[in-house]
Write a protein that holds these residues in place. Sequence first.
Motif, PDB file in Angstrom:
ATOM      1  N   ASN A   1       0.846  -1.208   0.000  1.00 45.07           N
ATOM      2  CA  ASN A   1       0.000   0.000   0.000  1.00 45.07           C
ATOM      3  C   ASN A   1       0.876   1.250   0.000  1.00 45.07           C
ATOM      4  OD1 ASN A   1      -2.312  -1.637   0.163  1.00 45.07           O
ATOM      5  ND2 ASN A   1      -2.294  -1.605   2.387  1.00 45.07           N
ATOM      6  N   ALA A   2       1.865   1.248  -0.869  1.00 42.65           N
ATOM      7  CA  ALA A   2       2.928   2.247  -0.780  1.00 42.65           C
ATOM      8  C   ALA A   2       2.863   3.277  -1.896  1.00 42.65           C
ATOM      9  CB  ALA A   2       4.292   1.559  -0.809  1.00 42.65           C
ATOM     10  N   MET A   3       3.405   4.445  -1.616  1.00 43.58           N
ATOM     11  CA  MET A   3       3.645   5.464  -2.619  1.00 43.58           C
ATOM     12  C   MET A   3       4.809   4.992  -3.484  1.00 43.58           C
ATOM     13  SD  MET A   3       3.343   8.672   0.045  1.00 43.58           S
ATOM     14  CE  MET A   3       3.291  10.055  -1.102  1.00 43.58           C
ATOM     15  N   VAL A   4       4.668   5.097  -4.796  1.00 45.71           N
ATOM     16  CA  VAL A   4       5.721   4.693  -5.730  1.00 45.71           C
ATOM     17  C   VAL A   4       6.263   5.964  -6.375  1.00 45.71           C
ATOM     18  CG1 VAL A   4       6.315   3.338  -7.763  1.00 45.71           C
ATOM     19  CG2 VAL A   4       4.580   2.489  -6.160  1.00 45.71           C
ATOM     20  N   PRO A   5       7.464   6.396  -5.994  1.00 46.67           N
ATOM     21  CA  PRO A   5       7.986   7.655  -6.523  1.00 46.67           C
ATOM     22  C   PRO A   5       8.735   7.475  -7.836  1.00 46.67           C
ATOM     23  CG  PRO A   5       9.475   6.814  -4.854  1.00 46.67           C
ATOM     24  CD  PRO A   5       8.312   5.843  -4.921  1.00 46.67           C
ATOM     25  N   LEU A   6       8.754   8.517  -8.611  1.00 42.99           N
ATOM     26  CA  LEU A   6       9.672   8.636  -9.729  1.00 42.99           C
ATOM     27  C   LEU A   6      10.987   9.217  -9.227  1.00 42.99           C
ATOM     28  CD1 LEU A   6       7.320  10.158 -12.456  1.00 42.99           C
ATOM     29  CD2 LEU A   6       8.056   7.773 -12.259  1.00 42.99           C
TER      30      LEU A   6
ATOM     31  N   PRO B   1      -5.279  -9.120   1.370  1.00 44.03           N
ATOM     32  CA  PRO B   1      -6.478  -8.709   2.106  1.00 44.03           C
ATOM     33  C   PRO B   1      -6.240  -7.454   2.940  1.00 44.03           C
ATOM     34  CG  PRO B   1      -5.972 -11.038   2.473  1.00 44.03           C
ATOM     35  CD  PRO B   1      -4.783 -10.430   1.807  1.00 44.03           C
ATOM     36  N   GLY B   2      -7.330  -6.725   3.178  1.00 38.82           N
ATOM     37  CA  GLY B   2      -7.312  -5.659   4.158  1.00 38.82           C
ATOM     38  C   GLY B   2      -7.195  -4.274   3.586  1.00 38.82           C
ATOM     39  N   GLY B   3      -7.257  -3.299   4.506  1.00 37.32           N
ATOM     40  CA  GLY B   3      -7.201  -1.904   4.157  1.00 37.32           C
ATOM     41  C   GLY B   3      -5.795  -1.349   4.188  1.00 37.32           C
ATOM     42  N   HIS B   4      -5.685  -0.037   4.381  1.00 36.42           N
ATOM     43  CA  HIS B   4      -4.387   0.620   4.300  1.00 36.42           C
ATOM     44  C   HIS B   4      -3.434   0.132   5.389  1.00 36.42           C
ATOM     45  CE1 HIS B   4      -1.800   3.638   2.576  1.00 36.42           C
ATOM     46  NE2 HIS B   4      -1.556   4.171   3.758  1.00 36.42           N
ATOM     47  N   LEU B   5      -3.961  -0.229   6.531  1.00 36.51           N
ATOM     48  CA  LEU B   5      -3.123  -0.689   7.652  1.00 36.51           C
ATOM     49  C   LEU B   5      -3.256  -2.197   7.823  1.00 36.51           C
ATOM     50  CD1 LEU B   5      -3.753   2.159  10.263  1.00 36.51           C
ATOM     51  CD2 LEU B   5      -2.099   2.070   8.379  1.00 36.51           C
ATOM     52  N   ASN B   6      -3.108  -2.937   6.747  1.00 38.33           N
ATOM     53  CA  ASN B   6      -3.354  -4.381   6.823  1.00 38.33           C
ATOM     54  C   ASN B   6      -2.276  -5.155   7.564  1.00 38.33           C
ATOM     55  OD1 ASN B   6      -1.523  -4.015   4.736  1.00 38.33           O
ATOM     56  ND2 ASN B   6      -2.706  -5.149   3.206  1.00 38.33           N
ATOM     57  N   ALA B   7      -1.161  -4.528   7.906  1.00 33.05           N
ATOM     58  CA  ALA B   7      -0.204  -5.194   8.787  1.00 33.05           C
ATOM     59  C   ALA B   7      -0.790  -5.384  10.179  1.00 33.05           C
ATOM     60  CB  ALA B   7       1.094  -4.392   8.878  1.00 33.05           C
ATOM     61  N   LEU B   8      -1.769  -4.563  10.537  1.00 35.41           N
ATOM     62  CA  LEU B   8      -2.470  -4.716  11.814  1.00 35.41           C
ATOM     63  C   LEU B   8      -3.715  -5.577  11.674  1.00 35.41           C
ATOM     64  CD1 LEU B   8      -2.245  -1.071  13.213  1.00 35.41           C
ATOM     65  CD2 LEU B   8      -0.922  -3.063  13.954  1.00 35.41           C
ATOM     66  N   SER B   9      -4.418  -5.466  10.549  1.00 33.38           N
ATOM     67  CA  SER B   9      -5.687  -6.182  10.416  1.00 33.38           C
ATOM     68  C   SER B   9      -5.540  -7.585   9.838  1.00 33.38           C
ATOM     69  CB  SER B   9      -6.656  -5.370   9.530  1.00 33.38           C
ATOM     70  OG  SER B   9      -6.124  -5.186   8.230  1.00 33.38           O
ATOM     71  N   HIS B  10      -4.509  -7.821   9.006  1.00 31.47           N
ATOM     72  CA  HIS B  10      -4.322  -9.132   8.369  1.00 31.47           C
ATOM     73  C   HIS B  10      -2.842  -9.520   8.365  1.00 31.47           C
ATOM     74  CE1 HIS B  10      -8.298  -7.991   6.832  1.00 31.47           C
ATOM     75  NE2 HIS B  10      -8.504  -9.268   6.584  1.00 31.47           N
ATOM     76  N   PRO B  11      -2.225  -9.601   9.543  1.00 30.28           N
ATOM     77  CA  PRO B  11      -0.780  -9.850   9.577  1.00 30.28           C
ATOM     78  C   PRO B  11      -0.372 -11.213   9.039  1.00 30.28           C
ATOM     79  CG  PRO B  11      -1.720 -10.019  11.781  1.00 30.28           C
ATOM     80  CD  PRO B  11      -2.793  -9.457  10.897  1.00 30.28           C
ATOM     81  N   ARG B  12      -1.165 -12.242   9.279  1.00 29.94           N
ATOM     82  CA  ARG B  12      -0.781 -13.578   8.822  1.00 29.94           C
ATOM     83  C   ARG B  12      -0.761 -13.636   7.303  1.00 29.94           C
ATOM     84  NH1 ARG B  12      -3.569 -17.749   7.019  1.00 29.94           N
ATOM     85  NH2 ARG B  12      -5.569 -16.854   7.663  1.00 29.94           N
ATOM     86  N   GLU B  13      -1.821 -13.154   6.679  1.00 31.87           N
ATOM     87  CA  GLU B  13      -1.896 -13.197   5.224  1.00 31.87           C
ATOM     88  C   GLU B  13      -0.803 -12.339   4.586  1.00 31.87           C
ATOM     89  OE1 GLU B  13      -4.357 -12.530   7.337  1.00 31.87           O
ATOM     90  OE2 GLU B  13      -6.280 -13.366   6.659  1.00 31.87           O
TER      91      GLU B  13
END
Length: 246
Positions: A91-96, A203-215
Amino acid sequence: MSRFVLIPGAGGAAWYWHRVVAELESRGHEAVAVELPAADEKAGLPAYTDLVLDAIGDSGAGVAVVAQSMGGFTAPMVCARRPVDALMLVNAMVPLPGETAGAWWDATGSQEARAAAARAGGYPEEFDLATYFLEDVPPDLAATLMQHERPEAEVAFTQPCAIERWPDVRTCVLAGTDDRFFPYEFQRRIAKERLGVDAEPVPGGHLNALSHPRELAERLAACLDPVQGESGRSGTPGGGPRRAHR
């Protein structure tokens, strides 16, 4: 065994990654989340890069750099200075090359994409934390997250991503299917336009490391496998993708 070095987004809280760290360690990997001095106006992207490089150290294990949200500006600067096995954007910003985080929003059309997704999804267009960051985070974790939150210093939004081209490293883009802040289809478009990479759904929203850590941990581990992580490519923004040979 591999070593995962995890970069948080704006606010710089290493705690954000703690559930993924535990999941990766349970799979036999090393994992370290980097605390960033996000509120320090004398710090910014160069300081963040140095701290991540310190966390990588002289590890002999395979190294994967993982970045969430605004961490996407620091990660390529790290990989331009230190060879690693994989770069993973969540869910990251991809810079040029040379782009600033402050300019990224208009350049990518992120706010228009967010508003369009809100209208289609029937939730408020006006930003608030509960709607756009915490909608799928367990309440106890959301409350703890607020204790770790701090503002991102303005300096980090004005400093360029100091790379000449995207690092020559296999890059995996993992996009939350329920992310309201950076909607899934928006992330797919940016990954294709800027990296020539097919974003992979997680799976999950912007903070999916908290909501779906296993996946998420499962997918991060799979990205290190050149067969399972098949959509990972290395390439130069604007120059088309190349498959990394590692």
